[in-house]
Motif scaffolding. Structure first.
Motif, PDB file in Angstrom:
ATOM      1  N   PRO A   1      28.512  10.690-122.824  1.00 55.72           N
ATOM      2  CA  PRO A   1      27.460  10.300-123.768  1.00 55.72           C
ATOM      3  C   PRO A   1      26.845   8.935-123.467  1.00 55.72           C
ATOM      4  N   GLN A   2      27.666   7.950-123.152  1.00 58.36           N
ATOM      5  CA  GLN A   2      27.127   6.613-122.896  1.00 58.36           C
ATOM      6  C   GLN A   2      26.274   6.598-121.638  1.00 58.36           C
ATOM      7  N   ARG A   3      26.730   7.341-120.628  1.00 56.09           N
ATOM      8  CA  ARG A   3      26.017   7.355-119.348  1.00 56.09           C
ATOM      9  C   ARG A   3      24.725   8.158-119.429  1.00 56.09           C
ATOM     10  N   ARG A   4      24.714   9.258-120.205  1.00 51.59           N
ATOM     11  CA  ARG A   4      23.564  10.144-120.229  1.00 51.59           C
ATOM     12  C   ARG A   4      22.532   9.768-121.287  1.00 51.59           C
ATOM     13  N   ARG A   5      22.900   8.902-122.230  1.00 51.88           N
ATOM     14  CA  ARG A   5      21.987   8.541-123.314  1.00 51.88           C
ATOM     15  C   ARG A   5      20.655   7.976-122.816  1.00 51.88           C
ATOM     16  N   PRO A   6      20.629   7.044-121.850  1.00 52.90           N
ATOM     17  CA  PRO A   6      19.333   6.535-121.387  1.00 52.90           C
ATOM     18  C   PRO A   6      18.419   7.619-120.834  1.00 52.90           C
ATOM     19  N   ALA A   7      18.986   8.603-120.141  1.00 58.64           N
ATOM     20  CA  ALA A   7      18.162   9.670-119.577  1.00 58.64           C
ATOM     21  C   ALA A   7      17.545  10.533-120.672  1.00 58.64           C
ATOM     22  N   VAL A   8      18.316  10.780-121.726  1.00 59.30           N
ATOM     23  CA  VAL A   8      17.785  11.572-122.841  1.00 59.30           C
ATOM     24  C   VAL A   8      16.630  10.826-123.512  1.00 59.30           C
ATOM     25  N   ILE A   9      16.800   9.528-123.732  1.00 59.43           N
ATOM     26  CA  ILE A   9      15.738   8.731-124.341  1.00 59.43           C
ATOM     27  C   ILE A   9      14.519   8.693-123.438  1.00 59.43           C
ATOM     28  N   ASP A  10      14.730   8.552-122.139  1.00 58.98           N
ATOM     29  CA  ASP A  10      13.602   8.537-121.197  1.00 58.98           C
ATOM     30  C   ASP A  10      12.798   9.834-121.285  1.00 58.98           C
ATOM     31  N   ARG A  11      13.479  10.960-121.414  1.00 56.93           N
ATOM     32  CA  ARG A  11      12.771  12.236-121.515  1.00 56.93           C
ATOM     33  C   ARG A  11      11.966  12.309-122.803  1.00 56.93           C
ATOM     34  N   LEU A  12      12.537  11.816-123.890  1.00 60.49           N
ATOM     35  CA  LEU A  12      11.812  11.827-125.157  1.00 60.49           C
ATOM     36  C   LEU A  12      10.573  10.945-125.091  1.00 60.49           C
ATOM     37  N   GLN A  13      10.680   9.808-124.451  1.00 62.74           N
ATOM     38  CA  GLN A  13       9.533   8.908-124.345  1.00 62.74           C
ATOM     39  C   GLN A  13       8.471   9.465-123.414  1.00 62.74           C
ATOM     40  N   ALA A  14       8.893  10.118-122.351  1.00 66.80           N
ATOM     41  CA  ALA A  14       7.939  10.597-121.352  1.00 66.80           C
ATOM     42  C   ALA A  14       7.222  11.867-121.792  1.00 66.80           C
ATOM     43  N   HIS A  15       7.942  12.786-122.413  1.00 68.61           N
ATOM     44  CA  HIS A  15       7.358  14.101-122.698  1.00 68.61           C
ATOM     45  C   HIS A  15       6.884  14.239-124.132  1.00 68.61           C
ATOM     46  N   ARG A  16       7.241  13.323-125.015  1.00 65.52           N
ATOM     47  CA  ARG A  16       6.776  13.323-126.389  1.00 65.52           C
ATOM     48  C   ARG A  16       6.826  14.723-127.008  1.00 65.52           C
ATOM     49  N   PRO A  17       8.011  15.309-127.142  1.00 63.71           N
ATOM     50  CA  PRO A  17       8.074  16.692-127.630  1.00 63.71           C
ATOM     51  C   PRO A  17       7.590  16.861-129.054  1.00 63.71           C
ATOM     52  N   MET A  18       7.622  15.764-129.853  1.00 65.61           N
ATOM     53  CA  MET A  18       7.226  15.853-131.242  1.00 65.61           C
ATOM     54  C   MET A  18       7.160  14.443-131.784  1.00 65.61           C
ATOM     55  N   ASP A  19       6.828  14.323-133.039  1.00 64.98           N
ATOM     56  CA  ASP A  19       6.865  13.045-133.727  1.00 64.98           C
ATOM     57  C   ASP A  19       8.317  12.661-133.941  1.00 64.98           C
ATOM     58  N   VAL A  20       8.804  11.683-133.173  1.00 65.91           N
ATOM     59  CA  VAL A  20      10.215  11.344-133.262  1.00 65.91           C
ATOM     60  C   VAL A  20      10.543  10.550-134.510  1.00 65.91           C
ATOM     61  N   ALA A  21       9.536  10.265-135.334  1.00 67.18           N
ATOM     62  CA  ALA A  21       9.826   9.665-136.643  1.00 67.18           C
ATOM     63  C   ALA A  21      10.313  10.705-137.632  1.00 67.18           C
ATOM     64  N   HIS A  22      10.236  11.999-137.286  1.00 65.22           N
ATOM     65  CA  HIS A  22      10.744  13.058-138.160  1.00 65.22           C
ATOM     66  C   HIS A  22      12.242  13.151-137.945  1.00 65.22           C
TER      67      HIS A  22
END
Length: 318
Positions: free
Chosen positions: A296-317
């Protein structure tokens, strides 16, 4: 304004939230406020690519919108909004996809005057009109293991074993809880100042858990205001794989920080078991299981990077 006893600033975080903002802001402008309560609204935009800023500015004017240069996350946006309202006596945190009943702000403000209360939360009404079980007990690994092995439906038969408070009576009284899901939270300035704002390292998810637990440790409790109501459309956090994965990863990391390495390891095992057991059913559980196995600690930055790059939805939800 100088004669007003309590000044409240509502901070609404937007990220591609143009379709939701008008309804949220209209409900804030329609609040039935007593003479000793004033309400200001700020929209903090996490670098949206839609018309979120335009919609917010058309309603609030340019001074009512803070546009960040990038998507720094939900906690960072909340802190930016609070910093822009240094004279506020309280900060009302709202997701963009919320709609407040007319007396919600006054009920939250009244609840927060109770000695020892630093955070007041409303009833959250889901899209179907039902009350959502948003109040929580302190997170523990043993509760996570029971949920993983028995599932939500069986946990509901034994309410005391679940982290969520699921008794109807809890939502008809001014119930205190360890924390509550963060679609809507009223935080006094004294509580905000003592805690020091939200921990921006979370980006999204677990920031409300962390804030409430730190507040409680400093003597500021969280309480439900049962006559305050907020309708929450909600986002697909349980079905979008990366959003669900980040929620799971942050839960593991937070418990390690909060309860120590041994308890953190037990929580990791519970969350991994939950995701593996349910991985045949949804892509979200499969993604979360895989990333937990990778670390989890190692993979967390990659997950955040994907969310920032691909903007799957309004992440404020959330």
């Amino acid at each position: 304004m100088t004669d007003v006893a309590t000044r409240v600033t509502a901070v609404i975080v937007s990220f591609n939230s143009a379709s939701d903002l008008a309804t949220c802001l209209a409900s804030l402008r329609a609040q039935d406020l007593p003479d000793d309560l004033a309400l200001r609204c700020l929209v903090v935009d996490n670098d949206s690519t839609d018309d979120s800023v335009t919609v917010a500015a058309s309603i609030l004017g340019p001074d009512g919108v803070i546009k960040l240069s990038g998507n720094a996350g939900y906690a960072a946006a909340l802190n930016a909004g609070a910093a822009a309202a240094p004279d506020a006596d309280a900060i009302l945190i709202l997701n963009a996809d919320t709609e407040l009943a007319p007396t919600t702000v006054r009920e939250l403000a009244a609840a927060a005057t109770t000695p020892g209360i630093g955070i007041a939360v409303p009833l959250i009404i889901g899209p179907g009109g039902h009350v959502e079980y948003t109040l929580r007990r302190p997170p523990t690994a043993w509760r996570a293991w029971i949920r993983a092995l028995t599932g939500r439906s069986l946990c509901s038969r034994w309410p005391w074993v679940d982290e969520a408070l699921t008794s109807y009576a809890d939502y008809t009284a001014p119930t205190r809880a360890a924390w509550a899901t963060g679609a809507a939270m009223y935080v006094t300035r004294a509580c905000w100042g003592a805690v020091g704002g939200f921990d921006e390292s979370w980006f999204l998810y677990s920031e409300e858990t962390d804030f409430a637990l730190r507040a409680a440790a400093l003597g500021y409790a969280l309480r439900l205001a049962p006559r305050a109501a907020v309708r929450h459309v909600g986002g697909p956090g349980r079905v979008e794989p990366d959003l669900w994965t980040l929620l799971v990863i942050n839960r593991v990391i937070h418990h390690r920080r909060y309860a120590g390495p041994l308890a953190g390891t037990a929580m990791y095992g519970a969350m991994l078991a939950n995701e593996v057991l349910r991985s045949p059913f949804t892509p979200a559980h499969r993604r979360a299981a895989l990333e937990l196995i990778r670390g989890p600690q190692r993979r967390r930055p990659a997950v955040i990077d994907r969310l920032q790059a691909h903007r799957p939805m309004d992440v404020a939800h959330v």
